[in-house]
Write a protein that holds these residues in place. Structure first.
Motif, mmCIF file in Angstrom:
data_model
loop_
_atom_site.group_PDB
_atom_site.id
_atom_site.type_symbol
_atom_site.label_atom_id
_atom_site.label_comp_id
_atom_site.label_asym_id
_atom_site.label_seq_id
_atom_site.Cartn_x
_atom_site.Cartn_y
_atom_site.Cartn_z
ATOM 1 N N MET A 265 0.830 -1.198 0.000
ATOM 2 C CA MET A 265 0.000 0.000 0.000
ATOM 3 C C MET A 265 0.870 1.256 0.000
ATOM 4 S SD MET A 265 -3.062 0.791 2.696
ATOM 5 C CE MET A 265 -1.984 0.859 4.131
ATOM 6 N N PHE A 266 1.930 1.250 0.818
ATOM 7 C CA PHE A 266 2.794 2.429 0.922
ATOM 8 C C PHE A 266 3.749 2.544 -0.256
ATOM 9 C CE2 PHE A 266 1.467 2.085 5.381
ATOM 10 C CZ PHE A 266 1.147 3.408 5.644
ATOM 11 N N TYR A 267 4.427 1.441 -0.628
ATOM 12 C CA TYR A 267 5.412 1.611 -1.701
ATOM 13 C C TYR A 267 4.747 1.792 -3.060
ATOM 14 C CZ TYR A 267 5.442 -3.516 -2.878
ATOM 15 O OH TYR A 267 5.125 -4.802 -3.262
ATOM 16 N N ARG A 268 3.550 1.215 -3.263
ATOM 17 C CA ARG A 268 2.841 1.463 -4.524
ATOM 18 C C ARG A 268 2.346 2.894 -4.601
ATOM 19 N NH1 ARG A 268 -1.858 -2.378 -5.535
ATOM 20 N NH2 ARG A 268 -1.959 -2.622 -3.272
ATOM 21 N N ASP A 269 1.924 3.449 -3.461
ATOM 22 C CA ASP A 269 1.500 4.846 -3.440
ATOM 23 C C ASP A 269 2.668 5.761 -3.786
ATOM 24 O OD1 ASP A 269 -0.286 6.945 -3.113
ATOM 25 O OD2 ASP A 269 0.137 7.159 -0.981
ATOM 26 N N ALA A 270 3.844 5.461 -3.243
ATOM 27 C CA ALA A 270 5.031 6.263 -3.544
ATOM 28 C C ALA A 270 5.398 6.157 -5.024
ATOM 29 C CB ALA A 270 6.196 5.821 -2.669
ATOM 30 N N LEU A 271 5.334 4.937 -5.573
ATOM 31 C CA LEU A 271 5.653 4.755 -6.984
ATOM 32 C C LEU A 271 4.672 5.521 -7.867
ATOM 33 C CD1 LEU A 271 7.301 3.350 -9.207
ATOM 34 C CD2 LEU A 271 5.747 1.388 -9.010
ATOM 35 N N ASN A 272 3.387 5.450 -7.539
ATOM 36 C CA ASN A 272 2.400 6.206 -8.317
ATOM 37 C C ASN A 272 2.662 7.699 -8.217
ATOM 38 O OD1 ASN A 272 1.002 3.944 -9.217
ATOM 39 N ND2 ASN A 272 -0.351 3.899 -7.448
ATOM 40 N N GLY A 273 3.106 8.154 -7.040
ATOM 41 C CA GLY A 273 3.465 9.559 -6.882
ATOM 42 C C GLY A 273 4.590 9.960 -7.811
ATOM 43 N N MET A 274 5.560 9.078 -7.979
ATOM 44 C CA MET A 274 6.658 9.348 -8.926
ATOM 45 C C MET A 274 6.131 9.480 -10.349
ATOM 46 S SD MET A 274 9.969 7.086 -7.876
ATOM 47 C CE MET A 274 11.251 7.875 -6.885
ATOM 48 N N TYR A 275 5.229 8.562 -10.739
ATOM 49 C CA TYR A 275 4.672 8.605 -12.086
ATOM 50 C C TYR A 275 3.864 9.888 -12.319
ATOM 51 C CZ TYR A 275 5.796 3.616 -12.736
ATOM 52 O OH TYR A 275 6.430 2.406 -12.872
ATOM 53 N N VAL A 276 3.048 10.231 -11.339
ATOM 54 C CA VAL A 276 2.140 11.366 -11.512
ATOM 55 C C VAL A 276 2.891 12.694 -11.503
ATOM 56 C CG1 VAL A 276 0.251 12.651 -10.435
ATOM 57 C CG2 VAL A 276 0.129 10.162 -10.587
ATOM 58 N N VAL A 330 16.240 1.007 -4.278
ATOM 59 C CA VAL A 330 16.718 1.844 -5.384
ATOM 60 C C VAL A 330 15.790 3.029 -5.607
ATOM 61 C CG1 VAL A 330 17.207 1.901 -7.860
ATOM 62 C CG2 VAL A 330 17.930 -0.063 -6.503
ATOM 63 N N LEU A 331 14.471 2.803 -5.559
ATOM 64 C CA LEU A 331 13.524 3.908 -5.760
ATOM 65 C C LEU A 331 13.609 4.933 -4.633
ATOM 66 C CD1 LEU A 331 10.473 1.907 -7.138
ATOM 67 C CD2 LEU A 331 11.738 3.683 -8.353
ATOM 68 N N THR A 332 13.897 4.486 -3.420
ATOM 69 C CA THR A 332 14.111 5.426 -2.316
ATOM 70 C C THR A 332 15.307 6.324 -2.616
ATOM 71 O OG1 THR A 332 13.267 3.784 -0.747
ATOM 72 C CG2 THR A 332 14.491 5.642 0.175
ATOM 73 N N LEU A 432 7.905 11.089 -0.601
ATOM 74 C CA LEU A 432 8.016 9.807 -1.304
ATOM 75 C C LEU A 432 9.070 8.917 -0.651
ATOM 76 C CD1 LEU A 432 7.826 10.912 -5.069
ATOM 77 C CD2 LEU A 432 5.991 10.087 -3.591
ATOM 78 N N VAL A 433 10.153 9.537 -0.176
ATOM 79 C CA VAL A 433 11.204 8.780 0.517
ATOM 80 C C VAL A 433 10.616 8.109 1.758
ATOM 81 C CG1 VAL A 433 13.433 8.933 1.708
ATOM 82 C CG2 VAL A 433 12.998 10.317 -0.342
ATOM 83 N N VAL A 434 9.817 8.857 2.507
ATOM 84 C CA VAL A 434 9.208 8.336 3.737
ATOM 85 C C VAL A 434 8.268 7.172 3.421
ATOM 86 C CG1 VAL A 434 7.768 8.907 5.729
ATOM 87 C CG2 VAL A 434 9.411 10.583 4.845
ATOM 88 N N LEU A 435 7.451 7.320 2.376
ATOM 89 C CA LEU A 435 6.508 6.257 2.015
ATOM 90 C C LEU A 435 7.246 4.989 1.598
ATOM 91 C CD1 LEU A 435 3.851 8.312 0.017
ATOM 92 C CD2 LEU A 435 3.590 7.335 2.294
ATOM 93 N N PHE A 436 8.298 5.139 0.805
ATOM 94 C CA PHE A 436 9.087 3.965 0.418
ATOM 95 C C PHE A 436 9.703 3.291 1.645
ATOM 96 C CE2 PHE A 436 9.604 5.705 -4.072
ATOM 97 C CZ PHE A 436 8.960 4.640 -4.671
#
Length: 459
Positions: A265-276, A330-332, A432-436
């Motif tokens: 839930m958290f890392y997918r939200d962060a990834l979507n934030g990167m995309y958006v 890596v995404l973090t 995003l760092v925190v969510l990851f």
């Protein structure tokens, strides 16, 4: 891998896998063309007010997401009880096609925003639900070692399909609103009227036709495998809610599954934030134009396709958890690196005015986002397969969809809040760092082995 037929007349396992991959290929253009690159910006052009367009788009997509979140677990439970997934996939495929095709009527001279948002939501709901039911078929296509590779290859095909559809759209159909020409400098194909934005509006019919044609192998070769004791649709409808309540009450005692749903839930939200926010960030901090953002997106799609495929092989060899952990780390680091790329400096090193170093740096980060995003999403669905009960697989993917939608507001709101109080787009992406990191910590309690599912289920 065994490739014999499921019966004397049924498709071989190899054909079933290719049919299952066809869904990723067929459905990806809804994300690529309608959600991201073509139709969203077109709505912005029509309304002529970025704030109004963003608000309307947010409400439309958000309302569809809410309906998906509250309905997915229930429909998943119903499908598991009946042992039938294909009827649901047929239904939601029709919604996908009708919703996407209907966007053709979002014409400049007679634009109905409410109708457009309703059609878009119908197609989006169809795409999301069809994805849930299709993903739940993954365990029937291979054993524990094989499903990671199968999942990764499917995601890779999806990225390739989205890229080809985007290139067709940009080169031959979507017109520049000022010149009336496509990216090649040509008039829109098939005699479409550029002054009526028919080239750009054709993104709806193109997406619908692409899906309808792409799904032919799926419906020819993929089969339902109802378990013993499966019940009729009427009984499944009545029994879905009681069954779902039992699963929800049991979830706190299912610690690996519960922690995995929370982590994803958290890392997918962060990834979507990167995309958006990637394109918005680049436009605001680096002053990118549409072409620059387009190159950034194409790079992310290309690396996503390649590394989803490679990640599937890694998943098959090591299991999904190491793949997820690696990519979240890596995404973090990428999210941290983004903060240190600006027109004045790259990773703390000052650059001359007009230097291309910031652009190159951000392109590289975009390539990492695409690569890690492809691997992460592929490994995530195989991890869910390992954690879920085999006889409740569709329900589990429904809960997975619920978890993904329930907190999808966290990344946008936290980025907006941090940007507002800091006055800096660069500092604004720090959440995003925190969510990851939260997602990474929760992965500690996720069992990498998961439940056993019988190889005999690979029919």
């Amino acid at each position: 891998m065994e490739t014999t037929a499921t019966s004397d007349t049924g498709p071989s396992l190899r054909k079933r896998i290719w049919g299952w991959w066809a869904f990723d290929w067929a459905s990806q253009p809804y994300n690529t063309l309608l959600l991201t690159f073509i139709f969203g910006p077109y709505i912005n052009d029509l309304l002529g007010d970025g704030t109004q367009a963003q608000a309307a788009w947010g409400f439309g997509v958000g309302a569809a997401g809410f309906l998906i979140a509250i309905s997915a677990p229930f429909l998943g439970a119903m499908a598991d009880l009946s042992g039938r997934r294909l009827p649901f996939i047929w239904l939601f495929s029709v919604m996908y096609v009708v919703g996407a095709f209907g966007l053709w009527w979002a014409a400049p001279g007679d634009f109905n925003l409410l109708l457009t948002l309703i059609l878009f939501a119908v197609g989006l709901i169809g795409m999301e639900f069809a994805t849930i039911f299709t993903n739940s078929m993954l365990p029937s296509l291979g054993n524990r070692e094989e499903i990671g590779r199968i999942s990764g290859t499917g995601f890779a095909w999806g990225y390739v399909g989205g890229l080809i559809a985007l290139v067709i759209m940009l080169l031959f159909l979507a017109e520049n609103p000022e010149s009336g020409k496509t990216l090649l400098g040509w008039d829109p194909a098939f005699g479409l009227d550029a002054s009526a934005r028919e080239g750009t509006r054709s993104v709806g019919p193109l997406t619908a036709i692409w899906f309808a044609v792409g799904m032919i192998p799926f419906f020819l070769w993929v089969r339902d495998t109802p378990p013993p004791g499966a019940i009729g649709m009427g009984q499944a409808l009545r029994g879905a809610w009681p069954s779902l309540k039992v699963s929800l009450k049991r979830l706190p005692s299912e610690r690996p599954l519960m922690f995995y749903l929370a982590s994803s839930m958290f890392y997918r939200d962060a990834l979507n934030g990167m995309y958006v926010f990637g394109g918005i960030y680049a436009a605001g901090v680096l002053g990118w134009e549409v072409v620059d953002v387009g190159i950034f997106g194409i790079l992310a799609i290309l690396t996503g396709a390649l590394f989803a495929w490679l990640g599937g092989k890694m998943d098959g060899a090591l299991g999904p958890k190491p793949v997820i952990v690696l990519n979240v780390i890596v995404l973090t680091l990428v999210a941290l690196a983004v903060v240190f790329v600006s027109r004045d400096s790259v990773f703390g090193i000052p650059v001359a005015e007009g230097s291309s170093a910031p652009d190159v740096g951000f392109y590289i980060l975009g390539a990492f986002i695409g690569a890690c995003g492809g691997m992460l999403q592929s490994a995530s669905r195989t991890m869910l397969v390992r954690q879920a009960y085999p006889d409740r697989m569709t329900e589990a993917f429904g809960l997975y969809a619920l978890a993904g939608k329930a907190t999808s507001f966290i990344a946008p709101l936290s980025i907006g809040f941090m940007t507002q109080i800091s006055g800096s787009q660069q500092i604004g992406v720090v959440p995003l760092v925190v969510l990851f990191l939260i997602g990474l910590i929760l992965l500690f309690w996720v069992d990498p082995i998961g439940r056993n599912f019988e190889d005999e289920g690979v029919a």
